[in-house]
Scaffold this motif. Sequence first.
Motif, PDB file in Angstrom:
ATOM      1  N   GLU A 210       0.824  -1.255  -0.105  1.00 47.14           N
ATOM      2  CA  GLU A 210       0.230   0.060  -0.068  1.00 47.14           C
ATOM      3  C   GLU A 210       0.794   1.190   0.093  1.00 47.14           C
ATOM      4  O   GLU A 210       0.640   2.156  -0.576  1.00 47.14           O
ATOM      5  N   THR A 211       2.028   1.267   0.755  1.00 49.72           N
ATOM      6  CA  THR A 211       2.979   2.456   0.667  1.00 49.72           C
ATOM      7  C   THR A 211       3.432   2.884  -0.668  1.00 49.72           C
ATOM      8  O   THR A 211       3.705   3.973  -0.779  1.00 49.72           O
ATOM      9  N   TYR A 212       3.549   1.563  -1.360  1.00 50.07           N
ATOM     10  CA  TYR A 212       4.347   1.975  -2.787  1.00 50.07           C
ATOM     11  C   TYR A 212       3.075   2.236  -3.580  1.00 50.07           C
ATOM     12  O   TYR A 212       3.351   3.139  -4.481  1.00 50.07           O
ATOM     13  N   ALA A 213       1.988   1.791  -3.417  1.00 44.50           N
ATOM     14  CA  ALA A 213       0.888   2.051  -4.507  1.00 44.50           C
ATOM     15  C   ALA A 213       0.486   3.527  -4.264  1.00 44.50           C
ATOM     16  O   ALA A 213       0.165   4.362  -5.308  1.00 44.50           O
ATOM     17  N   MET A 214       0.928   4.115  -3.016  1.00 47.66           N
ATOM     18  CA  MET A 214       0.513   5.399  -2.836  1.00 47.66           C
ATOM     19  C   MET A 214       1.621   6.540  -3.335  1.00 47.66           C
ATOM     20  O   MET A 214       1.502   7.625  -2.889  1.00 47.66           O
ATOM     21  N   ALA A 215       2.277   5.976  -4.038  1.00 49.31           N
ATOM     22  CA  ALA A 215       3.528   6.855  -4.623  1.00 49.31           C
ATOM     23  C   ALA A 215       3.576   6.180  -6.262  1.00 49.31           C
ATOM     24  O   ALA A 215       3.805   7.477  -7.036  1.00 49.31           O
ATOM     25  N   LEU A 216       3.539   5.144  -6.314  1.00 47.27           N
ATOM     26  CA  LEU A 216       3.861   4.741  -7.912  1.00 47.27           C
ATOM     27  C   LEU A 216       2.480   4.320  -8.695  1.00 47.27           C
ATOM     28  O   LEU A 216       2.500   4.125  -9.673  1.00 47.27           O
ATOM     29  N   GLY A 217       1.418   4.309  -7.796  1.00 47.37           N
ATOM     30  CA  GLY A 217       0.159   4.189  -8.146  1.00 47.37           C
ATOM     31  C   GLY A 217      -0.428   2.815  -8.530  1.00 47.37           C
ATOM     32  O   GLY A 217      -1.395   2.501  -7.864  1.00 47.37           O
ATOM     33  N   LYS A 218       0.313   1.959  -9.083  1.00 44.02           N
ATOM     34  CA  LYS A 218      -0.138   0.715  -9.341  1.00 44.02           C
ATOM     35  C   LYS A 218       0.899  -0.198  -9.098  1.00 44.02           C
ATOM     36  O   LYS A 218       2.034  -0.263 -10.024  1.00 44.02           O
ATOM     37  N   VAL A 219       1.056  -1.058  -8.204  1.00 40.16           N
ATOM     38  CA  VAL A 219       2.091  -2.088  -7.804  1.00 40.16           C
ATOM     39  C   VAL A 219       1.423  -3.650  -7.654  1.00 40.16           C
ATOM     40  O   VAL A 219       0.229  -3.679  -7.418  1.00 40.16           O
ATOM     41  N   MET A 242       2.209 -15.569  -2.408  1.00 40.17           N
ATOM     42  CA  MET A 242       0.911 -14.805  -2.582  1.00 40.17           C
ATOM     43  C   MET A 242       1.200 -13.734  -3.846  1.00 40.17           C
ATOM     44  O   MET A 242       2.328 -13.158  -4.131  1.00 40.17           O
ATOM     45  N   ILE A 243       0.176 -13.511  -4.592  1.00 39.64           N
ATOM     46  CA  ILE A 243       0.027 -12.370  -5.606  1.00 39.64           C
ATOM     47  C   ILE A 243      -0.756 -11.119  -5.003  1.00 39.64           C
ATOM     48  O   ILE A 243      -1.843 -11.386  -4.717  1.00 39.64           O
ATOM     49  N   GLU A 244      -0.265 -10.097  -4.833  1.00 34.55           N
ATOM     50  CA  GLU A 244      -1.103  -8.914  -4.088  1.00 34.55           C
ATOM     51  C   GLU A 244      -0.881  -7.766  -4.942  1.00 34.55           C
ATOM     52  O   GLU A 244       0.128  -7.116  -4.543  1.00 34.55           O
ATOM     53  N   PRO A 245      -1.770  -7.222  -5.783  1.00 34.97           N
ATOM     54  CA  PRO A 245      -1.674  -6.179  -6.403  1.00 34.97           C
ATOM     55  C   PRO A 245      -2.520  -4.917  -5.637  1.00 34.97           C
ATOM     56  O   PRO A 245      -3.380  -5.309  -4.633  1.00 34.97           O
ATOM     57  N   GLU A 246      -1.894  -3.613  -5.707  1.00 34.20           N
ATOM     58  CA  GLU A 246      -2.327  -2.515  -4.892  1.00 34.20           C
ATOM     59  C   GLU A 246      -2.659  -1.438  -5.897  1.00 34.20           C
ATOM     60  O   GLU A 246      -1.555  -1.080  -6.373  1.00 34.20           O
ATOM     61  N   VAL A 247      -3.565  -0.644  -6.120  1.00 38.07           N
ATOM     62  CA  VAL A 247      -3.788   0.438  -6.998  1.00 38.07           C
ATOM     63  C   VAL A 247      -4.332   1.545  -6.180  1.00 38.07           C
ATOM     64  O   VAL A 247      -5.610   1.593  -5.334  1.00 38.07           O
ATOM     65  N   ALA A 248      -3.581   2.763  -6.506  1.00 37.43           N
ATOM     66  CA  ALA A 248      -4.072   4.058  -5.755  1.00 37.43           C
ATOM     67  C   ALA A 248      -5.482   4.461  -6.812  1.00 37.43           C
ATOM     68  O   ALA A 248      -5.379   4.194  -8.119  1.00 37.43           O
ATOM     69  N   PHE A 249      -6.322   5.496  -6.116  1.00 33.48           N
ATOM     70  CA  PHE A 249      -7.310   6.162  -6.716  1.00 33.48           C
ATOM     71  C   PHE A 249      -8.312   4.883  -7.598  1.00 33.48           C
ATOM     72  O   PHE A 249      -9.345   5.366  -8.227  1.00 33.48           O
ATOM     73  N   MET A 250      -8.463   3.602  -6.970  1.00 33.21           N
ATOM     74  CA  MET A 250      -9.456   2.592  -7.278  1.00 33.21           C
ATOM     75  C   MET A 250     -10.314   2.168  -6.363  1.00 33.21           C
ATOM     76  O   MET A 250      -9.685   1.869  -5.166  1.00 33.21           O
ATOM     77  N   THR A 439      -3.885  11.279   1.467  1.00 37.77           N
ATOM     78  CA  THR A 439      -4.865  10.123   1.476  1.00 37.77           C
ATOM     79  C   THR A 439      -5.494  10.146   0.362  1.00 37.77           C
ATOM     80  O   THR A 439      -5.912  11.032  -0.037  1.00 37.77           O
ATOM     81  N   ALA A 440      -5.936   8.813  -0.279  1.00 32.13           N
ATOM     82  CA  ALA A 440      -6.895   8.698  -1.371  1.00 32.13           C
ATOM     83  C   ALA A 440      -7.484   7.367  -1.345  1.00 32.13           C
ATOM     84  O   ALA A 440      -6.807   6.400  -0.831  1.00 32.13           O
ATOM     85  N   VAL A 441      -8.736   7.092  -1.984  1.00 30.07           N
ATOM     86  CA  VAL A 441      -9.284   5.870  -2.180  1.00 30.07           C
ATOM     87  C   VAL A 441      -8.147   4.929  -2.703  1.00 30.07           C
ATOM     88  O   VAL A 441      -7.562   5.495  -3.689  1.00 30.07           O
ATOM     89  N   HIS A 442      -8.065   3.558  -2.388  1.00 33.39           N
ATOM     90  CA  HIS A 442      -7.352   2.616  -3.040  1.00 33.39           C
ATOM     91  C   HIS A 442      -7.487   1.432  -2.625  1.00 33.39           C
ATOM     92  O   HIS A 442      -8.270   1.135  -1.624  1.00 33.39           O
ATOM     93  N   SER A 443      -7.120   0.201  -3.460  1.00 31.13           N
ATOM     94  CA  SER A 443      -7.892  -0.868  -3.175  1.00 31.13           C
ATOM     95  C   SER A 443      -6.779  -1.916  -3.710  1.00 31.13           C
ATOM     96  O   SER A 443      -5.934  -1.656  -4.425  1.00 31.13           O
ATOM     97  N   GLY A 444      -7.069  -3.339  -3.442  1.00 34.09           N
ATOM     98  CA  GLY A 444      -6.156  -4.294  -3.517  1.00 34.09           C
ATOM     99  C   GLY A 444      -6.796  -5.738  -3.516  1.00 34.09           C
ATOM    100  O   GLY A 444      -7.694  -5.707  -2.624  1.00 34.09           O
ATOM    101  N   PHE A 445      -6.009  -6.689  -3.818  1.00 42.95           N
ATOM    102  CA  PHE A 445      -6.653  -8.177  -3.416  1.00 42.95           C
ATOM    103  C   PHE A 445      -5.558  -9.039  -3.297  1.00 42.95           C
ATOM    104  O   PHE A 445      -4.343  -8.725  -3.604  1.00 42.95           O
ATOM    105  N   GLY A 446      -5.536 -10.227  -2.558  1.00 41.56           N
ATOM    106  CA  GLY A 446      -4.587 -11.289  -2.482  1.00 41.56           C
ATOM    107  C   GLY A 446      -5.163 -12.435  -3.084  1.00 41.56           C
ATOM    108  O   GLY A 446      -6.275 -12.784  -3.093  1.00 41.56           O
TER     109      GLY A 446
END
Length: 477
Positions: A210-219, A242-250, A439-446
């Motif tokens: 999550e920390t990287y998604a809030m800087a790189l956008g999509k990780v 584990m496969i875990e994507p995190e995306v800012a503004f999603m 801060t911003a809306v962000h989401s992800g899954f595992g």
Amino acid sequence: MKKSSVAEILKSETFLQEVQLKGWVRTFRSNRFIALNDGSTIKNIQCVVDFENTNEETLRRITTGAAVSIKGTLIESQGKGQTMEVQVSELEILGDSNPDEYPIQPKKHSFEFLRENAHLRVRTNTFSAVMRVRSLLSYAVHKYFQENGFNYVNTPIVTGSDAEGAGEMFKVTTFEENKAPLTEDGKIDYSQDFFGKETNLTVSGQLEAETYAMALGKVYTFGPTFRAENSNTTRHLAEFWMIEPEVAFMDLDGNMDLAEDFIKSVLTHVLENCKDDLAFLDNRLTQEEKTKPQAQRSEMSLVEKLKFVADNNFKRVSYTEAIDILRNCKPNKKKKFQFLINEWGADLQSEHERYLVEKHFKCPVILFDYPADIKAFYMRLNEDGKTVRAMDVLFPGIGEMVGGAQREERYDVLVQKMKALNIDEKELWWYLDLRKFGTAVHSGFGLGFERLVQFTTGMGNIRDVIPFPRTPQNAEF
């Protein structure tokens, strides 16, 4: 002469060419016919030895498991079962295999026996097929994310936080057994340990991602995770990927879109690029299903299950709607479920998830908006105050495949949730900082990679889809 793989040779249409192959003997019959395999394909290639011009010592050393180098001419086969074969002109034994000691003989072995010989089981057709599919799935995972603008992030394996709040973690320490320094109140003084604090092997890379998604956008992360859960079932491992994507503004809708598109992409890639192995595994599963009672047999073949997920739109259903369906369905009313659904708030089991997918909707299902009480602290609280923006993707035959959520981006709400669950704010100060600075809306899954491999290969036990399984009382190899 350049060495060719068996896969390359079998694709060739040029007969009478000179070839060189290196591989392992699967079988040797009539002092003449070698079935050679080098791991590049599930198929063997027949190599015909001129036994009249081959000395007896060399013939004696051609045994199952032996490594050999072969030079010869590729010709059309006159026998049944193959279209081509190699007429051997030179044969060299690279490594002997004592037939009296080699455990992987050309006969049927139980999976339990093969787990005891995990260093050699990949030489069987089943496990070589499984591991090639696993490799291709891994490639497809990276391919999808790289082609869709995601950055690959390597999150820590050693961590001081517990992302799941489950407490079932492996401790990491340099203290000698029974010699750990103690504090005045008799507790272990981890301030004197290597990292200066209590640390464990990670159960998830999500919080750091999550920390990287809030800087790189999509990780995305794709790496090993660990759970010290003393569970000896066909669905659990102590070490898994584990496969875990995190995306800012999603938001949650975007998260569901991403999960569905990702899953369809990787399964389609395997269907298109691993046909021989899938055909073998499909047939293996069909034969296995015939040994089960009629009521327990799957209605779909392996390839049909994969296409069922890859080709169908996923049905999106709220947890509340799902509970109503389950509460009123025949298996629940007739008490056929092991875990009966009586009221809202129940934690769904695999039998419930499979009913929704296989019987009710007849397509993959994404459940969303779960009760807050049965989900993790970091999931965004809905306006009703009792549900969170969580989602689970459900597959046929296996139940939950993906778990994810829109993350709680509001600082005050997250602090309140952590306090209610007695989660130390000081331990996750950096996680809270994300809610203080932009801060911003962000989401992800595992997604548990082994569970995906298990579904794709049709293997019944998760220990058979990872090279060296780590389970309670087992860290062999």
